[in-house]
Design a protein around this motif. Structure first.
Motif, PDB file in Angstrom:
ATOM      1  N   SER A 182      -6.155   3.219  -2.500  1.00 62.75           N
ATOM      2  CA  SER A 182      -6.518   4.143  -1.425  1.00 62.75           C
ATOM      3  C   SER A 182      -6.882   5.518  -1.975  1.00 62.75           C
ATOM      4  N   GLU A 183      -7.449   6.356  -1.099  1.00 57.26           N
ATOM      5  CA  GLU A 183      -7.767   7.733  -1.476  1.00 57.26           C
ATOM      6  C   GLU A 183      -6.494   8.501  -1.833  1.00 57.26           C
ATOM      7  N   GLU A 184      -5.399   8.192  -1.114  1.00 60.66           N
ATOM      8  CA  GLU A 184      -4.129   8.865  -1.378  1.00 60.66           C
ATOM      9  C   GLU A 184      -3.647   8.581  -2.806  1.00 60.66           C
ATOM     10  N   GLU A 185      -3.828   7.332  -3.228  1.00 57.35           N
ATOM     11  CA  GLU A 185      -3.439   6.961  -4.595  1.00 57.35           C
ATOM     12  C   GLU A 185      -4.256   7.772  -5.610  1.00 57.35           C
ATOM     13  N   ILE A 186      -5.553   7.901  -5.348  1.00 56.55           N
ATOM     14  CA  ILE A 186      -6.440   8.636  -6.251  1.00 56.55           C
ATOM     15  C   ILE A 186      -6.020  10.105  -6.337  1.00 56.55           C
ATOM     16  N   VAL A 187      -5.667  10.691  -5.190  1.00 57.51           N
ATOM     17  CA  VAL A 187      -5.241  12.090  -5.161  1.00 57.51           C
ATOM     18  C   VAL A 187      -3.997  12.300  -6.019  1.00 57.51           C
ATOM     19  N   TYR A 188      -2.970  11.494  -5.781  1.00 54.23           N
ATOM     20  CA  TYR A 188      -1.723  11.658  -6.524  1.00 54.23           C
ATOM     21  C   TYR A 188      -1.901  11.369  -8.013  1.00 54.23           C
ATOM     22  N   LEU A 189      -2.690  10.364  -8.318  1.00 55.39           N
ATOM     23  CA  LEU A 189      -2.936  10.018  -9.716  1.00 55.39           C
ATOM     24  C   LEU A 189      -3.684  11.159 -10.420  1.00 55.39           C
ATOM     25  N   SER A 190      -4.683  11.731  -9.746  1.00 53.83           N
ATOM     26  CA  SER A 190      -5.453  12.832 -10.333  1.00 53.83           C
ATOM     27  C   SER A 190      -4.571  14.042 -10.609  1.00 53.83           C
ATOM     28  N   LEU A 191      -3.651  14.334  -9.710  1.00 56.59           N
ATOM     29  CA  LEU A 191      -2.742  15.475  -9.896  1.00 56.59           C
ATOM     30  C   LEU A 191      -1.829  15.257 -11.088  1.00 56.59           C
ATOM     31  N   HIS A 192      -1.311  14.032 -11.229  1.00 58.80           N
ATOM     32  CA  HIS A 192      -0.464  13.723 -12.391  1.00 58.80           C
ATOM     33  C   HIS A 192      -1.264  13.838 -13.682  1.00 58.80           C
ATOM     34  N   LEU A 193      -2.509  13.399 -13.648  1.00 58.18           N
ATOM     35  CA  LEU A 193      -3.362  13.492 -14.836  1.00 58.18           C
ATOM     36  C   LEU A 193      -3.614  14.957 -15.199  1.00 58.18           C
ATOM     37  N   LYS A 230       0.837  -1.203   0.000  1.00 58.89           N
ATOM     38  CA  LYS A 230       0.000   0.000   0.000  1.00 58.89           C
ATOM     39  C   LYS A 230       0.873   1.256   0.000  1.00 58.89           C
ATOM     40  N   PHE A 231       0.324   2.298  -0.608  1.00 59.38           N
ATOM     41  CA  PHE A 231       0.991   3.591  -0.654  1.00 59.38           C
ATOM     42  C   PHE A 231       0.700   4.318   0.655  1.00 59.38           C
ATOM     43  N   THR A 232       1.739   4.679   1.408  1.00 53.79           N
ATOM     44  CA  THR A 232       1.524   5.323   2.708  1.00 53.79           C
ATOM     45  C   THR A 232       2.318   6.616   2.808  1.00 53.79           C
ATOM     46  N   PRO A 233       1.872   7.655   2.086  1.00 52.52           N
ATOM     47  CA  PRO A 233       2.535   8.951   2.184  1.00 52.52           C
ATOM     48  C   PRO A 233       2.029   9.717   3.396  1.00 52.52           C
ATOM     49  N   SER A 234       2.397  10.988   3.493  1.00 52.50           N
ATOM     50  CA  SER A 234       1.834  11.836   4.549  1.00 52.50           C
ATOM     51  C   SER A 234       0.338  12.025   4.277  1.00 52.50           C
ATOM     52  N   GLU A 235      -0.380  12.516   5.251  1.00 55.20           N
ATOM     53  CA  GLU A 235      -1.834  12.650   5.148  1.00 55.20           C
ATOM     54  C   GLU A 235      -2.241  13.519   3.952  1.00 55.20           C
ATOM     55  N   THR A 236      -3.038  12.959   3.045  1.00 52.49           N
ATOM     56  CA  THR A 236      -3.465  13.720   1.868  1.00 52.49           C
ATOM     57  C   THR A 236      -4.974  13.666   1.663  1.00 52.49           C
ATOM     58  N   PRO A 268      -7.597  15.046   3.034  1.00 50.00           N
ATOM     59  CA  PRO A 268      -8.341  16.303   2.908  1.00 50.00           C
ATOM     60  C   PRO A 268      -8.300  16.910   1.506  1.00 50.00           C
ATOM     61  N   LEU A 269      -7.283  16.543   0.730  1.00 53.33           N
ATOM     62  CA  LEU A 269      -7.178  17.054  -0.630  1.00 53.33           C
ATOM     63  C   LEU A 269      -8.218  16.434  -1.564  1.00 53.33           C
ATOM     64  N   LEU A 270      -8.800  15.328  -1.154  1.00 54.15           N
ATOM     65  CA  LEU A 270      -9.693  14.598  -2.048  1.00 54.15           C
ATOM     66  C   LEU A 270     -10.890  15.455  -2.474  1.00 54.15           C
ATOM     67  N   GLU A 271     -11.489  16.171  -1.529  1.00 53.72           N
ATOM     68  CA  GLU A 271     -12.636  17.013  -1.868  1.00 53.72           C
ATOM     69  C   GLU A 271     -12.239  18.136  -2.819  1.00 53.72           C
ATOM     70  N   LEU A 272     -11.027  18.659  -2.611  1.00 55.07           N
ATOM     71  CA  LEU A 272     -10.519  19.708  -3.498  1.00 55.07           C
ATOM     72  C   LEU A 272     -10.315  19.167  -4.914  1.00 55.07           C
ATOM     73  N   ILE A 273      -9.797  17.946  -4.990  1.00 53.74           N
ATOM     74  CA  ILE A 273      -9.583  17.296  -6.291  1.00 53.74           C
ATOM     75  C   ILE A 273     -10.923  17.105  -7.004  1.00 53.74           C
ATOM     76  N   LYS A 274     -11.921  16.597  -6.277  1.00 54.26           N
ATOM     77  CA  LYS A 274     -13.240  16.372  -6.867  1.00 54.26           C
ATOM     78  C   LYS A 274     -13.835  17.666  -7.426  1.00 54.26           C
ATOM     79  N   LYS A 275     -13.639  18.753  -6.665  1.00 49.72           N
ATOM     80  CA  LYS A 275     -14.238  20.033  -7.035  1.00 49.72           C
ATOM     81  C   LYS A 275     -13.537  20.692  -8.217  1.00 49.72           C
ATOM     82  N   ASN A 276     -12.198  20.665  -8.202  1.00 48.51           N
ATOM     83  CA  ASN A 276     -11.434  21.439  -9.187  1.00 48.51           C
ATOM     84  C   ASN A 276     -10.922  20.623 -10.373  1.00 48.51           C
TER      85      ASN A 276
END
Length: 281
Positions: A261-272, A221-227, A229-237
């Motif tokens: 995980s949600e963290e994976e989705i956040v990082y993947l969305s940013l790269h996209l 599993k991907f275990t970075p620092s807490e991310t 809270p960014l998920l809602e921002l990603i969904k919105k923007n």
């Protein structure tokens, strides 16, 4: 240096007095008329192999009995070149795996038999630097042996280098390559874009996907620092990027039994977002 074992007229082993480790010593006629315990003519030494893993050392010594000395030397030259060009360290198994592979590949090429590399297109794009080394290697073999190797072989050599740098089996590396390419296809068709493979955002995306695929295969599993809270921002923007990331999540969970995980989705969305924005520009 005193002979510990005689493998053939051109190859012996010694035991390093300082480290107590067994080394393979190669040179034309280095063991001719020699016996165990006698000293080596050091002027005849051409190559010294130190394979720290005892199991791989034994396999390598077995391989020496089966293939020409020249093939072993060529394999070592390719490995040394790859370490320099890729600035990488390799698992000791590469001395066995690549040497054994090259022996069969050279034999096939000399007979005019070709095996298609069905991942060649993916390798060219996902492992660009390793593939460049693979192309150098087939040219090097051509110069040394006068055997013309097909381009597909450059791809096979590249996969061996990837295996050795990750400490993976060939099957795992091939699965990782397929995962990365499938994800790139999902992105390409979702956004209806063609990637600019020279763009740094594309390189960053592919690098992220390589590690992503490695975690999937290893079930880590991907275990970075807490991310989170960014998920809602990603969904919105970045709604479209988030939606595409969910499609990738669905593909992975369906085919590889790996929960993203949600963290994976956040990082993947940013790269996209980065790569799609650059493509749109």
């Amino acid at each position: 240096m005193r002979i510990h074992k005689i493998l053939n007229n051109n190859v012996v082993t010694i035991v390093d007095e300082a480290t107590s480790m067994e080394k393979v010593i190669m040179g034309r006629g280095i063991a001719f008329k020699k016996k165990v315990g006698e000293t080596i003519d050091e002027s005849k030494i051409e190559k010294v192999f130190l394979i720290e893993n005892r199991k791989e050392n034994i396999k390598f010594q077995q391989l020496i009995h089966e293939i020409p000395l020249e093939y072993i030397t060529i394999s070592e030259e390719i490995i040394s070149y790859a370490k320099q060009q890729l600035k990488a360290s390799f698992d000791d198994h590469i001395y066995v795996a690549l040497t054994d592979h090259l022996a069969f590949a050279i034999k096939r090429a000399s007979l005019g038999l070709e095996i298609k590399n069905h991942l060649l297109w993916e390798i060219q794009r996902i492992y660009k630097e390793e593939y460049k080394v693979g192309l150098w290697a087939i040219d090097f073999i051509g110069e040394k042996l006068g055997v013309k190797m097909p381009e597909d072989e450059g791809g096979f050599i590249a996969l061996h280098l990837v295996n050795a740098s990750l400490g993976k089996e060939m099957g795992d590396t091939m699965n990782m390559t397929a995962i990365v390419q499938d994800i790139l296809n999902i992105i390409k068709y979702y956004f209806i874009i063609e990637f600019d493979e020279k763009d740094i955002s594309y390189d960053r995306l592919v690098t992220h996907l390589k590690f992503f695929a490695q975690r999937i295969i290893s079930k880590k599993k991907f275990t970075p620092s807490e991310t989170t809270p960014l998920l809602e921002l990603i969904k919105k923007n970045y709604g479209k990027q988030y939606d595409c990331a969910l499609k990738i999540k669905s593909y992975i969970e369906k085919n590889y039994d790996y929960e993203i995980s949600e963290e994976e989705i956040v990082y993947l969305s940013l790269h996209l977002y980065r790569v799609v924005s650059r493509q749109n520009e």
